[in-house]
Scaffold this active site. Structure first.
Site, PDB file in Angstrom:
ATOM      1  CG  HIS A  46      -2.134   0.979   1.132  1.00  0.00           C
ATOM      2  ND1 HIS A  46      -3.156   0.707   0.201  1.00  0.00           N
ATOM      3  CD2 HIS A  46      -2.334   2.174   1.507  1.00  0.00           C
ATOM      4  CE1 HIS A  46      -3.886   1.637   0.341  1.00  0.00           C
ATOM      5  NE2 HIS A  46      -3.458   2.564   1.259  1.00  0.00           N
ATOM      6  CD  GLU A  68      -3.067  -2.332  -1.929  1.00  0.00           C
ATOM      7  OE1 GLU A  68      -2.656  -1.986  -1.035  1.00  0.00           O
ATOM      8  OE2 GLU A  68      -3.563  -1.497  -2.843  1.00  0.00           O
ATOM      9  CG  ASN A 419      30.562 -23.531  -2.735  1.00  0.00           C
ATOM     10  OD1 ASN A 419      29.932 -23.658  -3.939  1.00  0.00           O
ATOM     11  ND2 ASN A 419      31.776 -23.196  -2.673  1.00  0.00           N
TER      12      ASN A 419
END
Length: 693
Positions: A46, A68, A419
């Site tokens: 918002h 939204e 990794n």
């Protein structure tokens, strides 16, 4: 001093909101029933939408509005957030970020595809939800009979329009909670010739017919609470006619009478509680103080926090560094003279300079949690791409490091985490066969240790395959077949350029350009890296880092006619070089309380001229578990060291990490502890080889 570009301010604030949004979405994947996380994500969206429209980012506002709207069903509890929905929401967040930071790199087709995916996931449960709602409908009926909704009186500050807020948008958001009856109050509207078009003169009387709680209404006006007066009272009577969805601002004079006639019964019913209105209002006022206390706290934080450009902090640190150098010169001049008043002033300046240095360095300190938060998305995406469920746990987020250290540390940690997931964590079948939980675990932690910060990356995977690393090293000719090496020494080959144990080259690994970059970056930060592993249980990588790269405490030594600085954080102790140690020139080992410690003669390393001092000193330094002695002619003492970078012409001189200016104006080179330790280790290995031959 030039004012900051408003759009740049918006970009910075949006960056912070993206972190909040991403964190909320990732947490929502772990805790889908947490209402607060949904509200947090919605508040961030918002704010981005409103601020984007205010600063002219129309595409941002439009796309965020669609995002939204699609996500609103999650907020209403109609659908449960799934991992697929979270992934699409994260992609939408990335697209909004691209629209703000680099609009030219985006394409409307990408945004439309993301919204289509989002709507598809949101609507996938459309057939299932009504059944659940129907099943729950009977219990909700009595609740509605207890409270018909809320009566609101809205009065905004006159300047609210100038701040980019639109009361009509807020009223529209209020109508999304349920049917509303809105009546504008025009008593405060002045004559036309007295009216300022940028001021708001209207007030609104609203009856909201929805069984929602007060928090839902507060959320609508969350960002304008300081610019409005909101009065709430519950509608406790249900004799009013069934509410019709209505959002109607009355612009014309003939409109109000018909509406009032249609709602005459409601007006009469509402008139009765008007007499009792003070009672519900007083009830609301009893709830208000906690909210106001929170607002007061927010105001205090807003006043106490100032946004400063990083370049200004760097410039301030440079000035403080010059002040420290000037103070050192003053102290040296004062000590050479006999004027007591000059000495007193020099001591006072030294105290003030030290205090200013600590304050400035404290202003540059940033909690490492700001860095840790970035890796949650990395782990989430890698876990999905590799089909390896991984739990990501962090600790020590409040540990502070210099902002420059934080920036330099990001890439090494990315390599280490990739990794750990790609090589360390096994697939689900392998983990099940080994009796482990299906979900792997990556722990990222930071802790203070003296003048250093230890950052550890730990996994609960299979650990390092020492035999495989050794075979690869022999294959590349790094060691002779059958050479006697400890596991620790074998593991160090992982940091060799081009070294990789991956059997296939993928997008994640296999090219051998990861761990050597990590080691080089950490050493450039005057840090060190340690590896420890337990077969079948996992691997821990520990990064030892100084708190700052700007000013350090150093030990000033003399070698011949030259003076050098050793970082004090690396110094363990100082011992005298005995006559017995002098006689053992072939071995270069010290006996320190029964432990043999290799040492380097700095006179030989620096090719110093002249005769060495009769009583030479040995400074024992350490990096990780390795200890090395440095033999110098004299230990001068402690020195506040302002680090200056060496020029590119000296980039091949590896045993120095920088330089500093001493009190007399001469330069002193700063020794690179990690490089000196590596040099001592190579000399020991050569000595072992020659003795074996």
């Amino acid at each position: 001093m030039s004012a900051m570009d408003p759009t740049e301010v918006f970009r910075q604030e949006a960056s912070e909101l993206f972190e909040v949004l991403e964190g909320a979405l990732l947490d929502l994947g772990q805790r889908p029933d947490d209402r607060e996380l949904v509200d947090s994500a919605f508040r961030a969206l918002h704010t981005i939408k409103g601020s984007g429209a205010m600063f002219g980012f129309d595409k941002v506002a439009s796309f965020t509005h669609e995002f939204e709207t699609a996500f609103d069903r999650v907020r209403k509890g109609e659908i449960r957030p799934t991992q697929e929905l979270i992934s699409v929401a994260l992609a939408a967040k990335d697209y909004i970020r691209a629209l703000i930071e680099d609009p030219q790199s985006t394409d409307d087709i990408i945004g439309e595809a993301i919204l289509d995916d989002l709507k598809r996931f949101v609507s996938s449960d459309r057939l299932e939800v009504p059944a659940a709602e129907v099943a729950e409908a009977p219990p909700l009926a009595p609740a509605e009979s207890k409270q018909a909704g809320w009566h609101l009186y809205l009065e905004f500050e006159s300047h609210i329009l100038r701040n980019g807020s639109n009361p009509l948008d807020l009223l529209e958001d209020l109508c999304k909670l349920g049917p509303c009856f809105v009546v504008p109050i025009t008593d405060g509207v002045p004559f036309l010739d007295e009216m300022d078009p940028e001021d708001c003169y209207l007030k609104w009387d609203v009856k909201l017919h929805a069984a929602c709680d007060k928090d839902a209404i507060d959320d609508v006006f969350m960002f304008v609470q300081d610019e409005m007066k909101l009065t709430l009272s519950p509608l406790e009577h249900v004799e009013a006619p069934a509410p019709v969805p209505l959002f109607q601002l009355l612009d014309e004079e003939p409109m109000p009478p018909p509406v009032m006639e249609k709602t005459a019964p409601a007006a009469e019913v509402a008139a009765a509680p008007v007499v009792d209105e003070p009672e519900p209002k007083s009830e609301i006022k009893r709830e208000a103080p906690p909210v106001r206390r929170e607002e007061a706290k927010r105001e205090e934080r807003g006043i106490a926090t100032v946004r400063v450009q990083a370049e200004r902090l760097d410039e301030l640190m440079d000035r403080v560094g010059e002040l420290v150098i000037a103070q050192a010169r003053l102290t040296q001049l004062a000590s050479a003279g006999s004027d007591l008043s000059i000495k007193l002033i020099a001591e006072e300046i030294e105290r003030l300079a030290s205090s200013l240095r600590d304050t400035t360095m404290g202003a540059r300190m940033v909690p490492i949690g700001s860095l840790f938060g970035r890796f949650r998305r990395l782990v989430h995406d890698l876990s999905r791409d590799l089909s390896k469920p991984v739990e990501f746990v962090t600790s020590g987020e409040d540990t502070e490091l210099d902002k420059t250290m934080i920036e330099c540390l990001a890439d090494p940690l990315v390599h280490l985490i990739r990794n750990a997931i790609d090589h360390g964590i096994e697939d689900t079948a392998t983990r099940a066969a080994a009796g482990k939980t299906e979900q792997g675990r990556i722990e990222l932690a930071a802790v203070h240790s003296g003048a250093q910060v230890l950052v550890t990356v730990k996994d609960n995977g299979g650990g390092l395959n020492t035999a495989r690393i050794r075979a690869k090293a022999e294959e590349q000719g790094l060691i002779a077949a059958g050479a006697a090496l400890t596991d620790h020494e074998i593991h160090q080959f992982l940091f060799h350029p081009g070294f990789s144990t991956a059997q296939t080259i993928s997008a994640l690994s296999g090219r051998g350009v990861g761990m050597d970059v990590v080691k080089r970056t950490i050493e450039n930060m005057r840090g060190s890296i340690d590896l420890s592993t337990r077969p079948g249980q996992g691997t821990t990588v520990t990064l030892r880092l100084p708190l700052t790269l700007a000013i350090i405490e150093g030990l000033l030594i003399r070698v011949g006619e030259g003076r050098y600085i050793i970082p004090l954080s690396a110094v363990e102790e100082c011992v005298e070089l005995t006559a017995e140690d002098e006689r053992s020139r072939g071995r270069n080992f010290l006996n320190v309380r029964g432990n043999l410690v290799p040492f380097l003669r700095l006179r030989e390393l620096m090719t110093a001229s002249g005769t060495p001092d009769q009583h030479q000193k040995t400074i024992i330094i350490s990096t990780g578990e390795t200890r090395v002695g440095l033999v110098a002619d004299q230990i001068i003492g402690n020195h506040q060291t302002v680090i200056k970078s060496l020029s590119k012409l000296h980039s091949d001189v590896t045993i120095f990490s920088g330089a500093t200016i001493l009190g007399d104006g001469t330069a002193a080179l700063i020794l690179d502890v990690a490089q000196l330790v590596a040099l001592a280790q190579s000399k020991v290995e050569k000595q072992h080889i020659s003795e074996a031959a």
